[in-house]
Design a protein around this motif. Structure first.
Motif, mmCIF file in Angstrom:
data_model
loop_
_atom_site.group_PDB
_atom_site.id
_atom_site.type_symbol
_atom_site.label_atom_id
_atom_site.label_comp_id
_atom_site.label_asym_id
_atom_site.label_seq_id
_atom_site.Cartn_x
_atom_site.Cartn_y
_atom_site.Cartn_z
ATOM 1 N N VAL A 24 12.370 34.343 -20.616
ATOM 2 C CA VAL A 24 12.403 35.720 -20.090
ATOM 3 C C VAL A 24 12.687 36.736 -21.200
ATOM 4 C CG1 VAL A 24 13.069 35.017 -17.755
ATOM 5 C CG2 VAL A 24 14.851 35.489 -19.442
ATOM 6 N N TRP A 78 13.757 40.985 -22.483
ATOM 7 C CA TRP A 78 14.984 41.780 -22.513
ATOM 8 C C TRP A 78 14.922 43.039 -21.670
ATOM 9 C CZ3 TRP A 78 12.721 46.115 -24.266
ATOM 10 C CH2 TRP A 78 11.636 45.973 -25.140
ATOM 11 N N LYS A 136 15.640 30.144 -21.039
ATOM 12 C CA LYS A 136 15.892 30.769 -22.340
ATOM 13 C C LYS A 136 15.888 32.287 -22.190
ATOM 14 C CE LYS A 136 13.784 32.496 -26.069
ATOM 15 N NZ LYS A 136 14.841 33.390 -26.424
ATOM 16 N N SER A 187 16.289 36.247 -23.531
ATOM 17 C CA SER A 187 15.916 36.918 -24.777
ATOM 18 C C SER A 187 17.110 36.913 -25.719
ATOM 19 C CB SER A 187 15.515 38.363 -24.475
ATOM 20 O OG SER A 187 15.523 39.104 -25.678
ATOM 21 N N GLU A 188 16.833 36.798 -26.999
ATOM 22 C CA GLU A 188 17.936 36.821 -27.973
ATOM 23 C C GLU A 188 18.663 38.174 -27.957
ATOM 24 O OE1 GLU A 188 16.722 37.360 -32.296
ATOM 25 O OE2 GLU A 188 14.846 36.651 -31.416
ATOM 26 N N GLY A 193 19.012 31.695 -27.723
ATOM 27 C CA GLY A 193 18.542 31.386 -29.078
ATOM 28 C C GLY A 193 17.262 32.141 -29.337
ATOM 29 N N GLY A 251 13.198 32.872 -30.076
ATOM 30 C CA GLY A 251 11.942 32.395 -29.499
ATOM 31 C C GLY A 251 11.320 31.299 -30.334
ATOM 32 N N PHE A 290 6.629 32.181 -18.193
ATOM 33 C CA PHE A 290 6.958 33.075 -19.308
ATOM 34 C C PHE A 290 6.696 34.522 -18.924
ATOM 35 C CE2 PHE A 290 5.224 35.623 -22.785
ATOM 36 C CZ PHE A 290 6.232 35.546 -23.726
ATOM 37 N N SER A 326 5.455 39.398 -24.250
ATOM 38 C CA SER A 326 4.305 40.040 -24.873
ATOM 39 C C SER A 326 3.054 39.168 -24.751
ATOM 40 C CB SER A 326 4.603 40.312 -26.346
ATOM 41 O OG SER A 326 4.835 39.092 -27.005
ATOM 42 N N GLN A 364 0.694 32.269 -27.625
ATOM 43 C CA GLN A 364 1.308 31.122 -28.328
ATOM 44 C C GLN A 364 1.859 30.097 -27.337
ATOM 45 O OE1 GLN A 364 4.316 32.278 -31.223
ATOM 46 N NE2 GLN A 364 3.116 34.065 -31.763
ATOM 47 N N LEU A 410 2.420 39.107 -18.594
ATOM 48 C CA LEU A 410 2.345 39.694 -19.938
ATOM 49 C C LEU A 410 2.304 41.220 -19.867
ATOM 50 C CD1 LEU A 410 -0.218 37.066 -21.239
ATOM 51 C CD2 LEU A 410 2.276 36.983 -21.363
ATOM 52 N N CYS A 435 6.494 46.467 -18.113
ATOM 53 C CA CYS A 435 5.085 46.045 -18.167
ATOM 54 C C CYS A 435 4.278 46.853 -17.163
ATOM 55 C CB CYS A 435 4.966 44.554 -17.904
ATOM 56 S SG CYS A 435 5.876 44.020 -16.472
ATOM 57 N N GLN A 470 12.030 47.329 -31.163
ATOM 58 C CA GLN A 470 11.304 48.129 -30.190
ATOM 59 C C GLN A 470 11.402 49.617 -30.538
ATOM 60 O OE1 GLN A 470 9.382 46.690 -28.237
ATOM 61 N NE2 GLN A 470 8.659 48.473 -27.113
ATOM 62 N N ARG A 516 9.014 50.239 -33.278
ATOM 63 C CA ARG A 516 7.640 50.111 -32.784
ATOM 64 C C ARG A 516 7.217 51.391 -32.043
ATOM 65 N NH1 ARG A 516 4.013 46.064 -30.224
ATOM 66 N NH2 ARG A 516 3.745 46.834 -28.123
ATOM 67 N N GLU A 544 -0.112 48.662 -25.197
ATOM 68 C CA GLU A 544 1.160 48.783 -24.488
ATOM 69 C C GLU A 544 2.219 49.302 -25.466
ATOM 70 O OE1 GLU A 544 3.309 45.120 -23.186
ATOM 71 O OE2 GLU A 544 3.414 46.175 -21.282
HETATM 72 P P1 NDP Z 1 8.409 38.516 -26.790
HETATM 73 O O1 NDP Z 1 7.167 38.170 -26.063
HETATM 74 O O2 NDP Z 1 8.538 38.150 -28.203
HETATM 75 O O3 NDP Z 1 9.705 37.925 -26.046
HETATM 76 C C1 NDP Z 1 9.733 37.395 -24.747
HETATM 77 C C2 NDP Z 1 10.488 36.077 -24.719
HETATM 78 O O4 NDP Z 1 9.729 35.085 -25.410
HETATM 79 C C3 NDP Z 1 11.839 36.143 -25.429
HETATM 80 O O5 NDP Z 1 12.777 35.311 -24.774
HETATM 81 C C4 NDP Z 1 11.482 35.581 -26.797
HETATM 82 O O6 NDP Z 1 12.593 35.090 -27.478
HETATM 83 C C5 NDP Z 1 10.531 34.463 -26.422
HETATM 84 N N1 NDP Z 1 9.687 33.973 -27.506
HETATM 85 C C6 NDP Z 1 9.383 34.586 -28.672
HETATM 86 N N2 NDP Z 1 8.577 33.788 -29.425
HETATM 87 C C7 NDP Z 1 8.361 32.658 -28.707
HETATM 88 C C8 NDP Z 1 7.603 31.462 -28.915
HETATM 89 N N3 NDP Z 1 6.893 31.277 -30.025
HETATM 90 N N4 NDP Z 1 7.599 30.520 -27.954
HETATM 91 C C9 NDP Z 1 8.289 30.690 -26.812
HETATM 92 N N5 NDP Z 1 9.032 31.789 -26.563
HETATM 93 C C10 NDP Z 1 9.068 32.777 -27.486
HETATM 94 O O7 NDP Z 1 8.580 40.066 -26.594
HETATM 95 P P2 NDP Z 1 9.378 41.050 -27.546
HETATM 96 O O8 NDP Z 1 10.770 40.953 -27.100
HETATM 97 O O9 NDP Z 1 9.148 40.808 -28.977
HETATM 98 O O10 NDP Z 1 8.678 42.424 -27.199
HETATM 99 C C11 NDP Z 1 7.471 42.784 -27.878
HETATM 100 C C12 NDP Z 1 6.524 43.471 -26.948
HETATM 101 O O11 NDP Z 1 6.235 42.630 -25.842
HETATM 102 C C13 NDP Z 1 7.050 44.728 -26.323
HETATM 103 O O12 NDP Z 1 6.878 45.800 -27.171
HETATM 104 C C14 NDP Z 1 6.211 44.807 -25.086
HETATM 105 O O13 NDP Z 1 4.970 45.409 -25.389
HETATM 106 C C15 NDP Z 1 5.984 43.383 -24.695
HETATM 107 N N6 NDP Z 1 6.894 42.922 -23.644
HETATM 108 C C16 NDP Z 1 6.410 42.769 -22.397
HETATM 109 C C17 NDP Z 1 7.264 42.393 -21.375
HETATM 110 C C18 NDP Z 1 6.805 42.264 -19.983
HETATM 111 O O14 NDP Z 1 7.601 42.427 -19.059
HETATM 112 N N7 NDP Z 1 5.561 41.912 -19.758
HETATM 113 C C19 NDP Z 1 8.679 42.166 -21.605
HETATM 114 C C20 NDP Z 1 9.096 42.288 -22.981
HETATM 115 C C21 NDP Z 1 8.202 42.663 -23.942
HETATM 116 P P3 NDP Z 1 13.427 36.057 -28.465
HETATM 117 O O15 NDP Z 1 13.910 37.204 -27.654
HETATM 118 O O16 NDP Z 1 14.517 35.183 -28.884
HETATM 119 O O17 NDP Z 1 12.460 36.453 -29.543
#
Ligand code: NDP
Length: 492
Positions: free
Chosen positions: A160, A162, A186, A188-189, A217, A219, A237, A240, A246, A262, A295, A342, A345, A392
């Motif tokens: 999930v 943040w 898991k 968000s960190e 922890g 991602g 999941f 993003s 991935q 997403l 989102c 963020q 960004r 986005e």
């Molecule tokens: P991420 O997609 O990176 O994070 C979402 C979750 O995935 C977090 O728990 C993250 O962990 C985890 N994660 C990261 N890398 C991996 C991996 N390789 N395998 C499995 N899990 C992983 O989103 P961000 O937090 O970086 O946000 C970036 C952009 O994503 C935002 O600007 C926005 O555009 C979009 N976003 C969309 C959301 C939605 O509700 N659809 C929600 C959040 C972001 P960790 O936090 O530890 O990196």
């Protein structure tokens, strides 16, 4: 910004991993700082899991699955209701943690808590309906009898983000538990604190050890290990599009199921016959709730040309007057963005919008000093090729364009690789219905704020989603279907 408004956080914060019913240290002793986005100060450090901890958690979930999958729907409903009551009892504490860690105004955090309660209660009701033994399937011209059973998918990995901690978790955790799955979560960190507290409430509800495990922890360490673990049957999941891709690739290596929620780039379409006050409220709510970190943000405004001057003037005034500040201060409408990446960004997007020739109508006030505060921003006449129109942003940035005909509005709204939500504002009921049919989106609101009921569905078209959350669809995502065919009689 009023410093006195901050509550005193005198409750102990959970910082450990939750595995097999115990709060424990990670194998590697790594820790992650958790930052208050309003002050940029570290609130606390939490233990950060590694792939070895993920393995421990998955194995605990796998052991727990043997007994948990045998529980009746009514028993699981009892646990889900106990969780809902626990969240209710600790609602103010959870809301405060949410605002502290995520930065959203406290009133928004209270809405999140209400959503979590409603979701656990709804899936308790649904779990209660699962105790029908089998569904008979009519097969004409056969003396064989066929039935369908729905069984839990197994150990599931929930990853999930943040922006709505606890809520995105509840949308996955409640149906997973209702279905009879066991879980490794898991967070968000950036926002582990509300999730860890939610785990403590689940623990107090008496869930057997191993049914829920939480491994904070990064991602790349924890998320990736969970996605690839051979004992995990399914990954759900939210995050993003890039990471969703991935996750899907990693899951493909062991052919496990994925549900993905997403990104989005959604429109609010305002026709000339709209109630102007309502339109302003719906645009502002759709773009600036949670500082636009949604989102479902309807950050593209498509307005019929004759109404554009009036709507733009009213919006510019409202955006400029948005009260940005400490999420605990009275009257604050928008807090900081949740984390530094963020924040950076969104600033880059605003610079891109200006460079691409969009007219900056207003960049509202935001407090000076520490904190990831971004001024609410509004562009008009945005070129459709600009990144601010196509990508986005996930921040408080509104982009406005005019249209001439209903067909133009439909084409413009659908001209995106995403398809999560849309809002239509019109007094013409028939037109509202036509638009709802024509828009490529998983949710369409007509003259309505972004209400989401757990009984309905969540997810979208195109690159926004694979699968649907909430409603019976959310439950089905954690179930396997088994058919059993029985011969009418075994020959002697
Ligand atoms: P991420 O997609 O990176 O994070 C979402 C979750 O995935 C977090 O728990 C993250 O962990 C985890 N994660 C990261 N890398 C991996 C991996 N390789 N395998 C499995 N899990 C992983 O989103 P961000 O937090 O970086 O946000 C970036 C952009 O994503 C935002 O600007 C926005 O555009 C979009 N976003 C969309 C959301 C939605 O509700 N659809 C929600 C959040 C972001 P960790 O936090 O530890 O990196």
């Amino acid at each position: 910004m009023s410093a006195q408004a901050r509550p005193v956080f005198d409750f102990p914060l959970r910082t450990r991993l939750f595995i097999d019913g115990s709060w424990c240290a990670p194998e590697t002793r790594q820790r992650l700082p958790v930052v208050d986005p309003s002050t940029e100060e570290t609130i606390v450090e939490v233990d950060a899991g590694s792939p070895a901890d993920v393995d421990r958690a998955v194995r605990a979930a796998s052991r727990a699955f043997r007994a948990w999958k045998q529980t009746s729907g009514a028993e699981r409903a009892g646990f889900l209701r106990a969780i809902a009551r626990g969240v209710e009892a600790h609602g103010e504490h959870l809301a405060a943690l949410q605002s502290l860690n995520n930065g959203k105004p406290i009133a928004e955090s209270r809405i999140d808590v209400g959503d979590v309660i409603a979701t656990f209660d709804y899936y308790a009701d649904l779990a209660q309906t699962l105790d029908v033994p089998e569904e008979a399937i009519a097969i004409p011209s056969s003396d064989h009898r066929a039935v369908i059973r729905r069984e839990p998918a197994g150990v599931v990995g929930l990853i999930v983000p943040w922006n709505f901690p606890m809520v995105t978790t509840a949308w996955k955790l409640a149906p997973a538990l209702a279905a009879g799955c066991t879980v490794v979560l898991k967070p968000s960190e950036f926002t582990p604190l509300p999730e860890l507290e939610l785990a403590a409430i689940v623990e107090r509800a008496g869930l057997p050890p191993g049914v829920l495990n939480v491994v904070p922890g990064t991602g790349t360490e924890v998320g990736a290990a969970l996605t690839m673990h051979p004992l995990v049957s399914k990954v759900s999941f939210t995050g993003s599009t890039a990471v969703g891709e991935q996750v899907m690739k990693a899951a493909a290596q062991s052919i496990k199921g994925v549900s993905l929620e997403l990104g989005g780039k959604s429109s609010i379409v305002v026709f000339a016959d709209a109630d102007l006050n309502l339109a302003v409220d719906l645009v502002v709510g759709g773009a600036f709730f949670n500082a636009g970190q949604m989102c479902s943000a309807t950050s593209r405004v498509l307005v019929e040309r004759s109404l554009a001057p009036a709507l733009i003037a009213r919006l510019a005034d409202r955006v400029a007057r948005t009260v940005v500040g400490d999420p605990f201060a009275a009257g604050v409408q928008m807090g900081p963005l949740t984390n530094r990446p963020q924040y950076e960004r969104v600033q880059r997007f605003i610079a891109r919008g200006k460079a691409d020739g969009a007219s900056l109508v207003v960049q509202g006030e935001a407090p000076d000093g520490a904190g990831y505060f971004v001024k609410p921003t509004m562009f008009v006449d945005v070129p459709t090729s600009s990144a601010v129109w196509r990508e986005e942003i996930f921040g408080p940035v509104l982009c406005v364009r005019s249209f001439d005909t209903e067909d133009d509005a439909i084409d413009a709204a659908n001209d995106t690789e995403f398809g999560l939500v849309a809002t239509v504002v019109t007094r013409d009921e028939a037109r509202g219905e036509r638009m709802a049919g024509a828009l490529q989106a998983g949710v369409v609101w007509i003259n309505s704020p972004q209400l989401i009921f757990p009984q309905t569905s969540w997810g979208g078209y195109k690159k926004s989603s694979i699968g649907r959350e909430l409603g019976p669809f959310g439950l089905a995502a954690f179930q396997e279907i088994k058919q059993i065919v029985r011969a009418a009689a075994v020959p002697d």
